[in-house]
Design an enzyme around this catalytic site. Structure first.
Site, short mmCIF file in Angstrom:
data_model
loop_
_atom_site.label_atom_id
_atom_site.label_comp_id
_atom_site.label_asym_id
_atom_site.label_seq_id
_atom_site.Cartn_x
_atom_site.Cartn_y
_atom_site.Cartn_z
N ASP A 143 37.07 43.00 32.50
CA ASP A 143 37.21 42.08 33.62
C ASP A 143 36.03 42.36 34.57
OD1 ASP A 143 38.53 40.49 35.69
OD2 ASP A 143 38.96 42.42 36.64
N ASP A 177 35.73 41.20 38.61
CA ASP A 177 36.06 41.50 40.01
C ASP A 177 37.05 42.64 40.13
OD1 ASP A 177 34.59 39.42 41.46
OD2 ASP A 177 35.88 38.02 40.40
N GLU A 206 49.48 37.37 44.20
CA GLU A 206 48.86 37.92 42.98
C GLU A 206 49.30 39.36 42.74
OE1 GLU A 206 44.46 37.91 42.87
OE2 GLU A 206 44.55 39.59 41.48
N SER A 260 35.95 36.91 32.98
CA SER A 260 36.25 36.86 34.41
C SER A 260 36.83 35.54 34.87
CB SER A 260 34.95 37.12 35.18
OG SER A 260 35.11 36.81 36.53
N ALA A 261 37.81 35.64 35.77
CA ALA A 261 38.36 34.45 36.41
C ALA A 261 37.58 34.12 37.69
CB ALA A 261 39.83 34.68 36.74
N LYS A 277 44.05 34.52 30.59
CA LYS A 277 42.93 35.08 29.82
C LYS A 277 43.26 35.10 28.32
CE LYS A 277 40.52 37.43 33.50
NZ LYS A 277 39.86 38.64 34.00
N ASP A 312 41.81 45.27 36.04
CA ASP A 312 42.50 45.75 37.25
C ASP A 312 43.78 44.96 37.49
OD1 ASP A 312 40.98 43.38 38.27
OD2 ASP A 312 41.94 43.98 40.14
#
Ligand code: TMP
Ligand code: MG
Length: 313
Positions: free
Chosen positions: A63, A65, A110, A178-179, A227, A252
């Site tokens: 990932d 961020d 989140e 990555s989002a 994902k 994370d």
């Protein structure tokens, strides 16, 4: 009867205990107090099996961020790729305020340990959709993005250079999944001089018109809880890597654990950074990730695992 080792003036039993402690962990970084594992011996066995198989069978999926970038530095939060934009003067004040309000509303959701993924999922789609609509209204210019990143306080984790360079030297592919915003992500790693040819990125990329003005986002939206679908959509990428069935996965968020779902894995070790809401989320992270790294802004643990896999040291 207590036997003594005269030249170090220590009872034999104490010396043996110390020796055991020192030789217990093949990878000393895994003995750090910031590292939690539900099954330490299984993790070490898997890492050893991955070492025996060698670097030519390894791929790394990470990932971005708050995994490759820092969560905080000197007590201040570091920006995500979206935050790099919402801190920038290329967006109107109104847009920046709206994005921050959305962050204040949806980020607590989140990371809320009391809600299920099923409950969070539609809200995350709502967050990302609203933010991307706001960004599109801003008519962002492609040629300004490099300056936006230069002026930002984006920071990769300490030890990032060793991580990226080592993977490059060992010819191990690194997929960053990555989002966040792909164009910003690329600029961050390019400006840190680690955008090596072995790095592949799956993310939300901006689509610019002929004049270089943002008009939409390309392809299917990636948010933190889809994902898996993204991974399954890109099976062609993983098929190319089918001779690399061993995966080191870094994330994370619990959603990051599905990033390797397109890979037919033989061995997998997952490392999860637990940055925020530690007490509330500790148990679920320990139950989900093989190695949990708590409030540690460095790449020390992934680097140590990677070095062991590739070099046995
Ligand atoms: P990641 O998959 O690369 O970690 O990116 C997702 C992170 O981006 C997630 O933790 C939430 C964060 N985010 C923002 O900071 N601001 C935003 O506007 C949005 C939509 C997401
Ligand atoms: Mg993340």
């Amino acid at each position: 009867m207590l036997y003594h080792i005269p030249w170090i003036n220590m009872p034999v039993r104490t010396a043996i205990a110390i020796w055991h402690q020192l030789t217990k962990y093949e990878i000393p970084d895994l003995a750090k107090s910031s590292v939690l594992m539900r099954d330490r011996s299984r993790v070490e066995e898997t890492i050893q099996a991955m070492h025996r198989a060698g670097p030519s069978t390894l791929q790394v999926i990470s990932d971005f961020d708050m995994t490759l970038t820092r969560f905080a530095h000197n007590g201040r939060r570091c920006p995500t790729t979206h935050n790099i934009l919402d801190n920038s003067l290329i967006l109107s004040e109104d847009c920046r305020n709206q994005m921050r309000q959305l962050l204040n509303t949806y980020y607590p959701i989140e990371i809320d340990a009391a809600r299920t993924v099923k409950e969070k999922l539609p809200l995350m789609v709502e967050w990302w959709t609203k933010v991307h609509e706001l960004l599109i209204q801003q008519k962002i210019r492609k040629d300004l993005l490099s300056q936006v990143v230069k002026e930002s306080s984006a920071m990769l984790r300490e030890g990032y250079k060793g991580f990226f360079d080592h993977l490059q030297e060992q010819h191990v592919p690194l997929l960053i999944f990555s989002a966040g915003v792909g164009d910003i992500l690329e600029e961050v790693i390019r400006q840190n001089q680690v955008f090596h040819p072995n790095v592949h990125i799956m993310s939300n990329y901006m689509d610019f018109d002929d004049c270089g003005i943002l008009q939409s986002f390309k392809g299917q939206l990636i948010h933190i809880f889809n994902k898996r679908e993204g991974a399954l959509l890109h099976t062609a990428h993983f098929l190319e890597l089918r001779d690399r069935p061993n995966v080191l996965l870094l994330g994370d968020s619990l959603g990051d654990l599905t990033m390797a779902d397109g890979v037919a894995t033989q061995h997998i070790v997952t490392i999860g950074f637990l940055n925020d809401q530690v007490e509330e989320r500790k148990e679920s992270y320990i139950n989900s990730y093989d190695i949990v790294v708590v409030k540690d802004e460095t790449m020390d643990v992934p680097n140590a695992v990677l070095n062991y896999i590739t070099t046995g040291k």
